[in-house]
Scaffold this motif. Structure first.
Motif, PDB file in Angstrom:
ATOM      1  N   SER A  48      42.986  46.811  35.030  1.00 26.77           N
ATOM      2  CA  SER A  48      44.062  45.833  35.224  1.00 26.77           C
ATOM      3  C   SER A  48      43.852  44.559  34.419  1.00 26.77           C
ATOM      4  CB  SER A  48      44.183  45.483  36.712  1.00 26.77           C
ATOM      5  OG  SER A  48      44.495  46.623  37.475  1.00 26.77           O
ATOM      6  N   VAL A  84      44.240  38.570  38.693  1.00 23.82           N
ATOM      7  CA  VAL A  84      44.821  39.837  38.257  1.00 23.82           C
ATOM      8  C   VAL A  84      46.167  39.569  37.594  1.00 23.82           C
ATOM      9  CG1 VAL A  84      45.485  42.172  38.943  1.00 23.82           C
ATOM     10  CG2 VAL A  84      43.700  40.946  40.235  1.00 23.82           C
ATOM     11  N   LEU A 112      39.652  46.603  38.629  1.00 22.20           N
ATOM     12  CA  LEU A 112      40.533  45.466  38.374  1.00 22.20           C
ATOM     13  C   LEU A 112      40.208  44.812  37.033  1.00 22.20           C
ATOM     14  CD1 LEU A 112      40.592  43.838  41.933  1.00 22.20           C
ATOM     15  CD2 LEU A 112      42.484  45.012  40.799  1.00 22.20           C
ATOM     16  N   ALA A 156      41.773  42.123  34.814  1.00 22.51           N
ATOM     17  CA  ALA A 156      41.537  40.924  35.616  1.00 22.51           C
ATOM     18  C   ALA A 156      40.267  40.231  35.138  1.00 22.51           C
ATOM     19  CB  ALA A 156      41.413  41.291  37.089  1.00 22.51           C
TER      20      ALA A 156
END
Length: 468
Positions: free
Chosen positions: A416, A286, A412, A418
């Motif tokens: 995000s 992440v 994620l 990731a």
């Protein structure tokens, strides 16, 4: 931080100010993106002049921009505008250098212009990186500014996966039976991992489709073994046979349904059962998080009971240990951080925590129930008054069910940014699960994680990791 300027009337020749800044790798990536200057001389991990060392030279204009920070924040400060700036670059800065940007008032004029000497020096030895002069229009009105509302910046960089790849590439490649690599992503991912010396692939599937896919992506299959098995169920069984015979140390999912592959791995005769439930672990890189984040189970067990969750937790701890996390901190998630009999996941979390205390789960620290915020954010944990070695520091997140895990992993990945490596644990060998949506980094990382875990359980020394 509160910024307060010094007006034209307040400035006097000889006044000086400075700011200190450490040049980081993220600074170099951010400058490359915002400026459009992608010269590999300035990119960490790249070699820009074939010498063959990586330079990570800070761009000269990035170094020069540190002077503008002193002018705009301190002297003269808020309200200052540039008129001109000269630079003479005398040395080079690199990622990791501590730099000091300094300005000194030389003269001021009634029209509001101020002339300043400028320089940036390396803090360690005082060597001058750049020097010059600036002419600015100084503010005439006193002004204060609070910069706390500025948006933050997270560089989308996957440093944890880069480290895993480096470690895995130092190991002998492992034999991997790749089942049905009959479309570009699955075949390309296996061949990419082979080029990085992570795996020696054995391709198990319809030879005609595999070869047609190789032509489609412009890849050579020279020197790669292919077992021609057209049916996906039969191909899965053939791949498991390779593992049982010792010819492969891992399985890799290609273009077939996951349940077909797992059905073969779970067969009673000559299967890959090892005494625990098969469970899936995402290893997430992440951006902005200082450590890899393991999320489990988000792909196999739909509504796990307590006994299954014990295996989910233990499998994740075992993988975390393989990745070099010395004492994995496991946060068992629920909607709340207190036990509520009306929320079964909170009860399971508390039981798992107690089972770890009593040694029924080994190798890590388990705490729960924890809500998502206080599992990963120390400030949130403190606000809630939670005192725990795990709260705010969790490296493994155990979700209540597949719905929650799948949503968390995809949030994620897509919000995000990731990258996620996927591995099935609990079998005699790691099973690499990749998605058609996975990029190259995720596919490589999945193979790297499998190789590193295999090295640990086989007692192969892994550079940079503690052998168990």
């Amino acid at each position: 931080m509160i910024l307060e300027n010094r007006t034209l009337a307040e400035l006097q020749p000889g006044d000086t100010a400075e700011l200190r800044r450490t040049c980081t790798a993220d600074d170099l990536f951010a400058f490359a993106v915002t400026s459009g200057n992608h010269n590999p001389m300035h990119l960490p991990g790249e070699d820009g002049d074939d010498d063959p060392t990586t330079e990570a030279v800070a761009p000269s204009m990035w170094v020069g921009s540190l002077i503008s920070a002193v002018l705009g924040n301190v002297l003269p400060g808020v309200g200052t505008l540039y008129r001109s700036q000269s630079f003479e670059f005398l040395d080079r800065a690199h990622a990791g250098d501590d730099l000091v940007a300094r300005v000194t008032v030389l003269a001021k004029a009634e029209d509001g212009t101020v002339r300043l000497g400028t320089e940036v020096v390396r803090a360690g030895d005082g060597s001058v990186i750049v020097r010059g002069e600036a002419t600015v229009l100084a503010p005439r009105i006193k002004h204060r500014f609070e910069d706390g509302d500025l948006p933050g910046l997270v560089v989308q960089r996957h440093r944890h996966f880069d480290a895993l790849l480096e470690r895995a590439e130092a190991l002998p490649p492992i034999g991997v039976a790749v089942v049905a690599p009959e479309e570009p992503n699955s075949l390309g991912g296996a061949l990419l991992a082979a080029r990085h010396h992570l795996i020696v692939p054995i391709l198990v599937g319809a030879r005609a489709r595999i070869e047609a896919t190789a032509r489609e992506i412009g890849a050579s299959l020279g020197g790669i073994e292919i077992l021609d098995v057209a049916d996906h169920g039969a191909a899965s069984n053939a791949a498991v046979d390779l593992v049982v015979a010792g010819r492969a140390q891992a399985l890799m999912k290609g273009h077939l349904h996951t349940d077909e592959l797992l059905r073969a791995a779970l067969r009673k005769e000559n299967g890959l059962r090892a005494g625990r439930r098969f469970t899936h672990v995402f290893v997430m890189d992440v951006p902005g998080l200082s450590h890899p984040l393991l999320v489990t189970d988000a792909a196999i067990n739909i509504a796990p009971d307590l006994a299954t969750k014990v295996d989910i937790v233990q499998n994740a701890i075992d993988l975390a240990l393989s990745l070099g996390i010395e004492e994995p901190k496991v946060g068992v998630l629920s909607a709340v951080e207190t036990v509520n009999p009306a929320i079964p996941s909170s009860v399971d979390a508390a039981l798992l925590s107690k089972m770890a205390e009593r040694g029924q789960i080994k190798g890590g620290i388990v705490d729960g129930p924890l809500a998502m915020d206080n599992a990963i954010d120390i400030g949130a944990a403190r606000t809630k008054g939670i005192e725990s070695r795990v709260a705010g520091r969790a490296e493994v997140l155990v979700v209540p069910d597949l719905d929650a895990g799948n949503m968390l992993a995809k949030q994620l990945a897509y919000i995000s940014r990731a990258e996620g490596a996927g591995l099935v644990m609990g079998a005699k060998v790691p099973i690499i699960l990749t998605s058609r949506a996975d990029g190259e980094k995720a596919r490589l990382a999945s193979c790297a994680v499998a190789a590193i875990h295999h090295a640990r359980v086989s007692a192969v020394p892994v550079r940079g990791l503690a052998a168990e």
